[in-house]
Write an enzyme that holds these catalytic residues in place. Sequence first.
Site, PDB file in Angstrom:
ATOM      1  N   HIS A 139       0.875  -1.181   0.000  1.00 58.28           N
ATOM      2  CA  HIS A 139       0.000   0.000   0.000  1.00 58.28           C
ATOM      3  C   HIS A 139       0.910   1.229   0.000  1.00 58.28           C
ATOM      4  CE1 HIS A 139      -3.669  -2.377   1.073  1.00 58.28           C
ATOM      5  NE2 HIS A 139      -2.779  -3.154   1.688  1.00 58.28           N
TER       6      HIS A 139
ATOM      7  N   ASP B 110       2.326  -6.967   2.532  1.00 60.85           N
ATOM      8  CA  ASP B 110       1.155  -6.171   2.945  1.00 60.85           C
ATOM      9  C   ASP B 110       1.619  -4.909   3.685  1.00 60.85           C
ATOM     10  OD1 ASP B 110      -1.374  -5.199   3.355  1.00 60.85           O
ATOM     11  OD2 ASP B 110      -2.015  -6.779   4.722  1.00 60.85           O
TER      12      ASP B 110
END
Length: 420
Positions: A56, A282
């Site tokens: 992200h 992640d």
Amino acid sequence: MLDLVLSDVTLPDGRTADISIRDGRVVHAGSSLSSREAIRCSGLLCLPGAVDMHVHMRGGTQRRKEDWRSGSEAAIAGGVTLVVDQPNTVPPLTTQDAFTARVADARARSRCHFAINAGVAPGSNPAVLWRSGAMAFGELFAAPSSYGEGIPLPDLAKHLEEISALGALATIHAEQVTGEPPVDLGAHDRSRPAEGEMEAIRAVRNAAGAGGHLHFCHLTSVEALAVATPVSCEVTPHHLFLSRDDFPVRDGFARVNPPLRSRVVQQRLLRAWEQIPVIASDHAPHTLKEKQTPFPDAPSGVPGVETMMPLLVARVRAGEFTALSVAEKTSWNPSEVLGIPRAGPAPGERADLALYPLRPEPIRAGDLHSRCGWTPFEGREAIFPELVLLDGDVAFRRGEFTDAPARWFPGRGYIPRGSM
Ligand code: DOR
Ligand code: ZN
């Protein structure tokens, strides 16, 4: 004439060789050929640049957490040469304009290669996003998470059908949320239980039918791995190496979706190393200030793109994992899932390479490059790369970045503008 020779490197299979590079590719691994430049790499372990399928990168209104410059520096300094960015940006990446702007932002600021996933929303047009160059779709949230609304199963089934018709990959955040308020790490674990993760995987597999091309994100238990198999899936370093028992019970820094499990569950996952197809970080940075708020208000997510490879390489040097297994799970398997040419030290492979020294050192947040300024792995043993190549160019050497060109990897559906 060759561009570069890395001499006397240790290959993932343990042999030593000189690696000859021309035009961004490895052309020879064996004895030395003459080249414009040579770098001595005695004692350094050479691994393919990692392809981190789950990052992200934030940016835009979230740039205080991270942006393409800080996040890509974290990636490169951690031996990750290609990141796949997730579409739960603010606003979410579900329109062609937002997608094109994201590619432009990354082109201007990223120091590492990048691919960008697209999101889905009611009324969004996956075909247009696919032609715009989306690498894959998702992570699609089967349950709500930070900056992601849960998609009800019937809607998710419809989206999966559209994605499958394009021949594209759908990546899934599989969870179920119970009514228990997440007041501390134990309650957070129970509110998003391992059983719910398995249920969600089963439900999504059923909804997708036989034709869908799926990848399950961040699985947390051996049982979830078994339910997902043979569908592609990933495990994060935080679920592999950290348990909720390692943190004070109300520590918002350890709050992440899916939650950190008990030490027993985590240790069993670690012992199942051989069964894990893909390791992805992640990387989900939030600021120190956001994470310091009382547990019920702390956002979920932990940073990890810079520490993923260093934690794994430390285990390689300790004899716990083979270097080949790390190369497979962090680079070759994700490349295959995504359908991109693989990196590595063998002839013909992309010359995205990272070279790691022998000695581990403790991770210190102050040494890392993410803008968020903290790490859940503080003090853990790690081996950071000394040298990182991007398409055969030196991108990072002993702590210094160069301006080696980074590229966009569009997905297989990409049709350049103008030819649409
Ligand atoms: O903990 C999480 N944080 N899980 C997610 O799925 C999203 C992520 C984020 O973007 O912060
Ligand atoms: Zn997720």
